[in-house]
Write a protein that holds these residues in place. Structure first.
Motif, PDB file in Angstrom:
ATOM      1  N   GLN A 163      -9.074  -0.846  -0.583  1.00 50.37           N
ATOM      2  CA  GLN A 163      -9.353  -2.206  -0.140  1.00 50.37           C
ATOM      3  C   GLN A 163     -10.705  -2.320   0.558  1.00 50.37           C
ATOM      4  O   GLN A 163     -11.492  -3.202   0.264  1.00 50.37           O
ATOM      5  CB  GLN A 163      -8.241  -2.654   0.815  1.00 50.37           C
ATOM      6  CG  GLN A 163      -8.542  -3.971   1.519  1.00 50.37           C
ATOM      7  CD  GLN A 163      -7.369  -4.455   2.340  1.00 50.37           C
ATOM      8  OE1 GLN A 163      -6.401  -3.742   2.577  1.00 50.37           O
ATOM      9  NE2 GLN A 163      -7.439  -5.690   2.776  1.00 50.37           N
ATOM     10  N   ASP A 213      -5.678  -1.015  -4.687  1.00 52.18           N
ATOM     11  CA  ASP A 213      -5.039  -1.577  -3.494  1.00 52.18           C
ATOM     12  C   ASP A 213      -5.915  -2.672  -2.891  1.00 52.18           C
ATOM     13  O   ASP A 213      -6.850  -2.400  -2.157  1.00 52.18           O
ATOM     14  CB  ASP A 213      -4.795  -0.459  -2.470  1.00 52.18           C
ATOM     15  CG  ASP A 213      -3.936  -0.948  -1.312  1.00 52.18           C
ATOM     16  OD1 ASP A 213      -3.563  -2.133  -1.298  1.00 52.18           O
ATOM     17  OD2 ASP A 213      -3.646  -0.126  -0.413  1.00 52.18           O
ATOM     18  N   GLU A 214      -5.600  -3.887  -3.208  1.00 57.85           N
ATOM     19  CA  GLU A 214      -6.368  -5.047  -2.744  1.00 57.85           C
ATOM     20  C   GLU A 214      -7.871  -4.824  -2.899  1.00 57.85           C
ATOM     21  O   GLU A 214      -8.619  -4.920  -1.930  1.00 57.85           O
ATOM     22  CB  GLU A 214      -6.034  -5.357  -1.275  1.00 57.85           C
ATOM     23  CG  GLU A 214      -4.540  -5.516  -1.041  1.00 57.85           C
ATOM     24  CD  GLU A 214      -4.226  -6.348   0.192  1.00 57.85           C
ATOM     25  OE1 GLU A 214      -4.995  -7.280   0.474  1.00 57.85           O
ATOM     26  OE2 GLU A 214      -3.211  -6.051   0.851  1.00 57.85           O
ATOM     27  N   SER A 256       0.837  -1.201   0.000  1.00 57.02           N
ATOM     28  CA  SER A 256       0.000   0.000   0.000  1.00 57.02           C
ATOM     29  C   SER A 256       0.869   1.247   0.000  1.00 57.02           C
ATOM     30  O   SER A 256       0.574   2.228  -0.694  1.00 57.02           O
ATOM     31  CB  SER A 256      -0.887   0.039   1.243  1.00 57.02           C
ATOM     32  OG  SER A 256      -1.739  -1.065   1.257  1.00 57.02           O
TER      33      SER A 256
HETATM   34 MG   LIG Z   1      -2.133  -2.529   2.275  1.00 58.33          MG
END
Ligand SMILES: [Mg+2]
Ligand SMILES: Nc1ncnc2c1ncn2[C@@H]1O[C@H](COP(=O)(O)OP(=O)(O)OP(=O)(O)O)[C@@H](O)[C@H]1O
Lengths: 305, 341
Positions: free
Chosen positions: B117, B197-198, B64
């Motif tokens: 995320q 990010d994810e 991240s």
């Molecule tokens: Mg992360």
């Protein structure tokens, strides 16, 4: 699977313009608040008391010539009767009118002072926390120092310096009472500003000012409203205390505090001069506190204990 | 899968990027900045226009942080980030004791976006979908009034949502739908590069494929360049053209996606591959597994030498002392390991 195929959504209510109506967290909270019997009852009590205080003195003056300040020493203190349901005081003034007029002052001071406190505290706390670093440290040290000083002492100094008037009274109370709100808001913003939606806003080019006022403060309003509803009764008590010291509302104008003070001096002889103002004050404070608790539970069901 | 011409000029070049966070040590008021976390340390890669780079590694390895530093949401401590020929890591100035963006970096927000995320934390719970999607448009004065609403409804359609939903609030949607709103928000300004990010790791398994497909679809349609972050290879192998594997703030191996899956060379990558089940049961049974032992070391005090040596099953003496550099072993395949020639 096709990417443009939406997942099944929660049932949608349509509004006239063809858009689907949403329900905000505020609307959800309002629904929960209405289910809370204690809070609703308190709200009704406050509304009735508030209306009575607001309109009562005028109506009674017009209808029956009752004047909260006019003395009739010859008449003197009389126990409750049909003509004077709360009795009369040492100077022969009708106590019901005086209690209603006093309630007006107390409610006005309480609400306005709490509003001022909420406004200052929210902006101060949010800005301090969002700025972070040295600015935050400095601003919060100021709060710590003010906190450490005796609160009433500050109010008394302010009232003495600024002179005694009703407006200055709630300015003084509010100007000192924002400390709690500032701390509550700062704590909230500390955790809020680490949340991804703030980073997202930055990434979208949102200015610092917009982040504070559009993202952070709206998300602290829950705790701010709770603090506000619980600050109102404490402001009312403080006004009473100031009146008790002779620094609040000036005679002959009544406030609940000064009425209770007068009543306390003569309660063994003229019991009604204490019981009625004290009773109204107690009912008002209880109702405000219950309403505050209800608002807190409604805004954040997880906080319920 | 898009085939990227090898000679295409990179849209993004990241060179020797480092991000450090101060960690306050115990010891009172004035004791500050004595330690630091090297969250990202000497990371270099480039991404071509239209390409998707997968960034993979365990929790806490700095994925991240890398993504945010690339987008300049964090100021890099060192290194370069060149976006479309512009050294955007230099577009900062000091103001009142802190680093802020220059106006040209703020303008670049239109081209650099992020998908988050957590579909719950990344949408403001007090805003309607309309307000959420209007924010980027308002920030840059794009469209107004009914035109803006049309834009917003188009965006919702682009991500496969009912455009009548603009009055609703995030809490009224499922995780997958919220993630679609987050994607629509990232698309609002018409970006070129998106760091995701994810974006699927917080979603139900059944929804994950939908979101991956949506992203793949949008990438084709809008010609997006993606950096796709995930903590396991399974999530990125199908959407990525190339994959970079991170460990303790460094890239330890980088290669085309298929090469990483078929011929992983770094022992850490091999361990990650072991965790992904193979589709062919015969191969699944016969393959050798590399099992990771031990804890991930703290990035506050990383090991000397190769950062992976404390957990490496193949470590040698020199791994304790010498830091391996990322070397090209075959064209397009880079590994940072002493044991790989
Ligand atoms: Mg992360
Ligand atoms: N704001 C911060 N302040 C201090 N340390 C931080 C900060 N952000 C990240 N770190 C540290 O930097 C390191 C890398 O964090 P990062 O969030 O980039 O990891 P990650 O690979 O994204 O992990 P995850 O899979 O959990 O998201 C971690 O050790 C983390 O504790």
């Amino acid at each position: 699977m096709n990417a443009s195929q939406p997942e099944p959504a929660a049932p949608m209510r349509s509004s006239p313009d063809g858009l689907v109506a949403g329900s905000s967290l505020w609307q959800d909270a309002w629904r929960r608040l209405r289910k809370n019997k204690m809070a609703v009852a308190s709200g009704v009590v406050i509304a009735v008391l508030g209306l009575a205080c607001l309109l009562g003195p005028t109506l009674l003056a017009v209808a029956g010539g009752y004047d909260p300040d006019a003395q009739d020493l010859a008449y003197g203190p009389q126990p409750p009767s049909w003509q004077h349901p709360f009795g009369t005081d040492f100077y022969g003034r009708d106590l019901l009118v005086r209690v209603l007029a006093g309630g007006q002052v107390s409610l006005a001071v309480g609400i306005l002072a709490a509003l001022i406190a909420a406004l200052i505290g929210t902006i101060y706390g949010a800005v301090s926390s969002y700025a972070g670093g040295l600015v935050d440290s400095l601003l919060m040290r100021v709060v710590d120092i003010l906190y450490a000083l005796p609160y009433m002492f500050l109010v008394i100094i302010l009232v003495t310096i600024l002179g005694q008037s009703l407006v200055l009274l709630f300015v003084a109370l509010g100007a000192v009472g924002w400390l709690l709100t500032a701390r509550v808001v700062r704590g909230q913003v500390m955790s809020l500003k680490e949340q991804d939606f703030v980073l997202a806003a930055r990434s979208l080019g949102t200015s610092g000012r917009d982040i504070v006022f559009r993202h952070l403060i709206p998300n602290t309003l829950g705790p701010v409203i709770v603090t506000f509803t619980l600050t109102v009764p404490s402001m009312i008590l403080q006004e009473a205390f100031l009146s008790f010291l002779g620094l609040g509302v000036q005679p002959p104008h009544p406030s609940l505090g000064s009425l209770i003070n007068d009543g306390a001096n003569q309660m063994l002889v003229f019991w009604w001069t204490l019981v009625f103002p004290g009773g109204v004050m107690a009912v008002l404070l209880f109702a405000l506190n219950f309403l505050g608790d209800g608002v807190r539970d409604a805004l954040d069901p997880r906080m319920r204990t | 899968m898009t085939v990227v011409p090898a000679k295409a000029a990179p849209l993004l070049i990241v060179d020797d990027l480092a991000v450090r966070f101060p960690v306050p040590r115990a010891g009172g008021w004035l004791a500050q900045r004595q330690g630091e976390v090297r969250a990202v340390d000497g990371v270099s890669f480039s991404v071509a226009k239209g390409e998707t780079l997968g960034l993979v590694g365990e929790s806490g390895c700095g994925k991240s942080t890398t993504g945010r530093a690339v987008l300049q949401l964090l100021r890099p401590a060192a290194g370069k980030v060149i976006f479309d020929g512009e050294p955007i890591h230099e577009y900062w100035r000091r103001q009142g004791g802190r680093w802020v963006w220059e106006s040209r970096l703020r303008d670049l927000r239109k081209r650099l976006q992020m998908i988050f995320q957590d579909p719950f934390a990344s949408l403001n719970p007090r805003m309607t979908v309309e307000a959420i999607l209007a924010e980027p448009l308002r920030n840059f004065g794009i469209a107004a009034g009914s035109q803006r609403r049309e834009r917003i409804q188009q965006l919702l359609q682009t991500v496969g949502m009912d455009p009548r939903a603009i009055r609703r609030y995030p809490h009224e949607f499922s995780g997958g739908q919220r993630q679609r709103i987050g994607i629509a928000r990232a698309l609002a300004l018409g970006p070129d590069l998106i760091v995701a990010d994810e974006p699927i790791s917080a979603l139900d398994v059944s929804i994950q494929a939908q979101i991956i497909n949506l992203l793949a679809d949008l990438r084709e349609r809008l010609g997006l360049t993606l950096i796709f972050i995930a903590h396991d290879l399974a999530a990125v192998r199908h959407i990525s053209d190339r994959i970079a594997v991170m460990y303790l703030g460094r890239i330890v191996e980088m290669a085309p996606a298929q090469t990483i899956i078929d011929q992983p060379r770094h022992p850490y990558t091999q361990a990650l591959i072991s965790a992904v089940p193979l589709p062919d049961p015969a191969r699944e049974r016969s393959r050798q597994r590399t099992i990771l032992t031990g804890e991930l070391p703290s990035p506050v005090s990383p090991p000397s030498g190769c950062p992976f040596h404390t957990r490496c099953p193949l470590r040698e003496e020199r791994c304790r002392h010498d830091v391996p550099v990322l070397q090209q072993i075959t064209p397009g395949h880079q590994v940072a390991c002493h044991l790989v020639e």
